[in-house]
Write a protein that holds these residues in place. Sequence first.
Motif, PDB file in Angstrom:
ATOM      1  N   CYS A   1       6.351  -2.972  -0.296  1.00 29.43           N
ATOM      2  CA  CYS A   1       6.497  -1.869   0.658  1.00 29.43           C
ATOM      3  C   CYS A   1       7.967  -1.643   0.978  1.00 29.43           C
ATOM      4  O   CYS A   1       8.659  -2.568   1.398  1.00 29.43           O
ATOM      5  CB  CYS A   1       5.757  -2.173   1.956  1.00 29.43           C
ATOM      6  SG  CYS A   1       4.031  -2.503   1.702  1.00 29.43           S
ATOM      7  N   TYR A   2       8.433  -0.429   0.777  1.00 28.62           N
ATOM      8  CA  TYR A   2       9.826  -0.065   1.053  1.00 28.62           C
ATOM      9  C   TYR A   2       9.923   0.489   2.471  1.00 28.62           C
ATOM     10  O   TYR A   2       9.101   1.322   2.875  1.00 28.62           O
ATOM     11  CB  TYR A   2      10.305   0.996   0.062  1.00 28.62           C
ATOM     12  CG  TYR A   2      10.415   0.490  -1.364  1.00 28.62           C
ATOM     13  CD1 TYR A   2       9.265   0.185  -2.099  1.00 28.62           C
ATOM     14  CD2 TYR A   2      11.651   0.331  -1.975  1.00 28.62           C
ATOM     15  CE1 TYR A   2       9.362  -0.280  -3.404  1.00 28.62           C
ATOM     16  CE2 TYR A   2      11.763  -0.128  -3.282  1.00 28.62           C
ATOM     17  CZ  TYR A   2      10.607  -0.437  -3.989  1.00 28.62           C
ATOM     18  OH  TYR A   2      10.708  -0.894  -5.280  1.00 28.62           O
ATOM     19  N   LYS A   3      10.949   0.040   3.178  1.00 25.63           N
ATOM     20  CA  LYS A   3      11.115   0.483   4.573  1.00 25.63           C
ATOM     21  C   LYS A   3      12.592   0.615   4.900  1.00 25.63           C
ATOM     22  O   LYS A   3      13.392  -0.255   4.565  1.00 25.63           O
ATOM     23  CB  LYS A   3      10.477  -0.565   5.497  1.00 25.63           C
ATOM     24  CG  LYS A   3      10.736  -0.299   6.966  1.00 25.63           C
ATOM     25  CD  LYS A   3      10.084  -1.361   7.837  1.00 25.63           C
ATOM     26  CE  LYS A   3      10.527  -1.202   9.288  1.00 25.63           C
ATOM     27  NZ  LYS A   3      10.164   0.107   9.851  1.00 25.63           N
ATOM     28  N   GLN A   4      12.932   1.713   5.572  1.00 23.22           N
ATOM     29  CA  GLN A   4      14.320   1.869   6.018  1.00 23.22           C
ATOM     30  C   GLN A   4      14.566   0.955   7.211  1.00 23.22           C
ATOM     31  O   GLN A   4      13.760   0.896   8.133  1.00 23.22           O
ATOM     32  CB  GLN A   4      14.577   3.321   6.438  1.00 23.22           C
ATOM     33  CG  GLN A   4      14.551   4.282   5.265  1.00 23.22           C
ATOM     34  CD  GLN A   4      14.544   5.732   5.702  1.00 23.22           C
ATOM     35  OE1 GLN A   4      13.939   6.081   6.705  1.00 23.22           O
ATOM     36  NE2 GLN A   4      15.206   6.570   4.937  1.00 23.22           N
ATOM     37  N   VAL A   5      15.690   0.230   7.169  1.00 26.86           N
ATOM     38  CA  VAL A   5      16.086  -0.604   8.310  1.00 26.86           C
ATOM     39  C   VAL A   5      17.514  -0.244   8.714  1.00 26.86           C
ATOM     40  O   VAL A   5      18.207   0.461   7.986  1.00 26.86           O
ATOM     41  CB  VAL A   5      15.967  -2.120   7.998  1.00 26.86           C
ATOM     42  CG1 VAL A   5      14.506  -2.529   7.838  1.00 26.86           C
ATOM     43  CG2 VAL A   5      16.762  -2.492   6.755  1.00 26.86           C
ATOM     44  N   TYR A   6      17.947  -0.752   9.834  1.00 21.48           N
ATOM     45  CA  TYR A   6      19.266  -0.403  10.389  1.00 21.48           C
ATOM     46  C   TYR A   6      19.457   1.123  10.368  1.00 21.48           C
ATOM     47  O   TYR A   6      20.468   1.637   9.908  1.00 21.48           O
ATOM     48  CB  TYR A   6      20.393  -1.107   9.618  1.00 21.48           C
ATOM     49  CG  TYR A   6      20.459  -2.589   9.892  1.00 21.48           C
ATOM     50  CD1 TYR A   6      21.266  -3.099  10.895  1.00 21.48           C
ATOM     51  CD2 TYR A   6      19.685  -3.475   9.159  1.00 21.48           C
ATOM     52  CE1 TYR A   6      21.303  -4.455  11.167  1.00 21.48           C
ATOM     53  CE2 TYR A   6      19.705  -4.833   9.419  1.00 21.48           C
ATOM     54  CZ  TYR A   6      20.525  -5.323  10.424  1.00 21.48           C
ATOM     55  OH  TYR A   6      20.558  -6.660  10.689  1.00 21.48           O
ATOM     56  N   GLY A   7      18.441   1.833  10.857  1.00 24.91           N
ATOM     57  CA  GLY A   7      18.545   3.284  10.956  1.00 24.91           C
ATOM     58  C   GLY A   7      18.770   3.971   9.632  1.00 24.91           C
ATOM     59  O   GLY A   7      19.290   5.083   9.596  1.00 24.91           O
TER      60      GLY A   7
END
Lengths: 328, 267
Positions: free
Chosen positions: A135-141
């Motif tokens: 699962c790909y997820k954007q982190v640090y905005g």
Amino acid sequence: MDGSNIISVVGEFAEDGSIAPVTLELLGIGRELAGGSGKQVAVVIAGPADESVTGNLIAQGADKVYVAESIERKYSPEGYVKMLDALCNQVKPGVLLIGHSPVGLDLAPRIAFDLNVGLVTDSIKVEWSGDKLKCYKQVYGGIAVAVYSFNTSPQIVSIRQRVGTPIARDDSRSGNVEKLDVDFDASAARYNWLEKVEEETTEIRLEDAEVIVAGGRGMGGGEEFKQLYELATVLNCAVGASRPPCDSGWIPSSRQVGITGKIVSPDVYIAFGISGATQHLTGMQDSKSIIAVNTDAEANIFQVADYGVVGDLKEIIPAFTNKLKELR
Amino acid sequence: MPEELKIVVCAKQVPDPEGPPSSFELNSEEKRITPRGIPPVISPFDENALEAAVQLVEKHGGTVSILGVGTNLSASVYLKAIAVGAEDSYMVDDPELDPAILDSVTTAKILSDAIKKMGEFDLILTGRQAADTNAGQVPAGIAHILGLPVVTLAQSITVEGDKIKVNRELPDGYEVVEVPLPAVVSVTPDIGEIRYPKISAIKAAKKKPQTKWSAADVAGEGVPRNLLNLDELFTPVREPHCEFIEAEDISEAGAMLAQKLVEEKIL
């Protein structure tokens, strides 16, 4: 029963009773994940098993529809958690797909903690790596993207709205409808829904807009935003902003686009005087066409723009608006 | 209504999310991000929770306590938070609690253990999500562990007797839900930007208690296991492809842009 070959979508409904767009998107993702592997796509819904709903879900990609008739269709956290508990105990799906919607973002952590299993929220892409989900997820905005996999089952992921594409409706598809027994005493619920209050606005909401014109710090002030509202009238579109104009009170904060405001993906996003801070880009970079106007040719916004003009907004906005009036 | 409203605000220390992307150094092998040259701050989402708490005690009386979990927590960052209107702060500061590797489950467990040690509370407030991990799982986790109801995405909170009414954000308005106290509530930025503390309040805050604990100090029963693996961490690649519209006269460029967008059927 071993349901490890079942990918189950959590069904959501719009207020008018129709199937929520995000559910159709998740069915599309479920079909992609199933591919030709023999995995099955299921959907679990609360409320009555009317054929119009179950038939639609099958035509949109479901092989199985699990219906929890004892749970009210309107979302209640406690009822829906019980429904998913029953699904996970009785059917044991290998994957649970939830929309990162107002309902799903509330529900997903509740069921994950209840089952003591891992959850990835607001995922922007899912794919198989062997027999495990990535699962790909954007982190640090949005500065970085993290890729997670699970040590637990079911693999629960909430997926950002508009990431998935519904399949073309196919009425010749067949599927099973099964009842799901759920033991739930609604009278013992602590979470008490009272009413919904609709925002009174004549403006187009950012989430619904096909076209958004947005202003940033480079607009210069609240007075200048009137030019954007004039342009929005010509284009019949919504007005948005990056964070600085909202912080400065030039425009209400409900109009803020970005990770701290609204995440949008309209057909057209026109950015005036927006430099392109990461947290803003993360909120709009999935727009189909991006147009940027800025005095600084090096501004980050041009990294994601399809068309750009470098120059003074005070001259460009009126010329742009007038030409559009003439052409449309 | 409780005689004196006791609120705890969970406030995560993060590298300033407004910092330029270049100040977040990504090591893809170690799969971690190290901030360079930007100060730590309270996650802006948690600042909204603090503002909500201060508004509630202004209205109803009571006290606000701040709770942070992490590594190398900055006393001055938490001091500033106290100055906004809190009574005290608790920092569970331990090299084991590196926010770069701490998952939602462990975070929720340690916060819950710390809250139990801190005492009894009516309301536990958090931001909508943390500004670094952006996960948004911790409020439900605390509620699950402590056996409390949770409401997410609060735009406003009203205390009525031993219950709260929460206006919960929806895309086209809000819904009103009611839960009994004690409860966990996550708030949205709509609840209000944090107020600036006065210099005098910062001075006064220095006299207020700041408690430091290690992970072992608060650890309750049960060790959470890793439910997720972080397999990769990378910077998304952007391929600039912008077609610039140029003209001698800048307003002409504006008109040409309009012409182009209409011709290409974009508008």
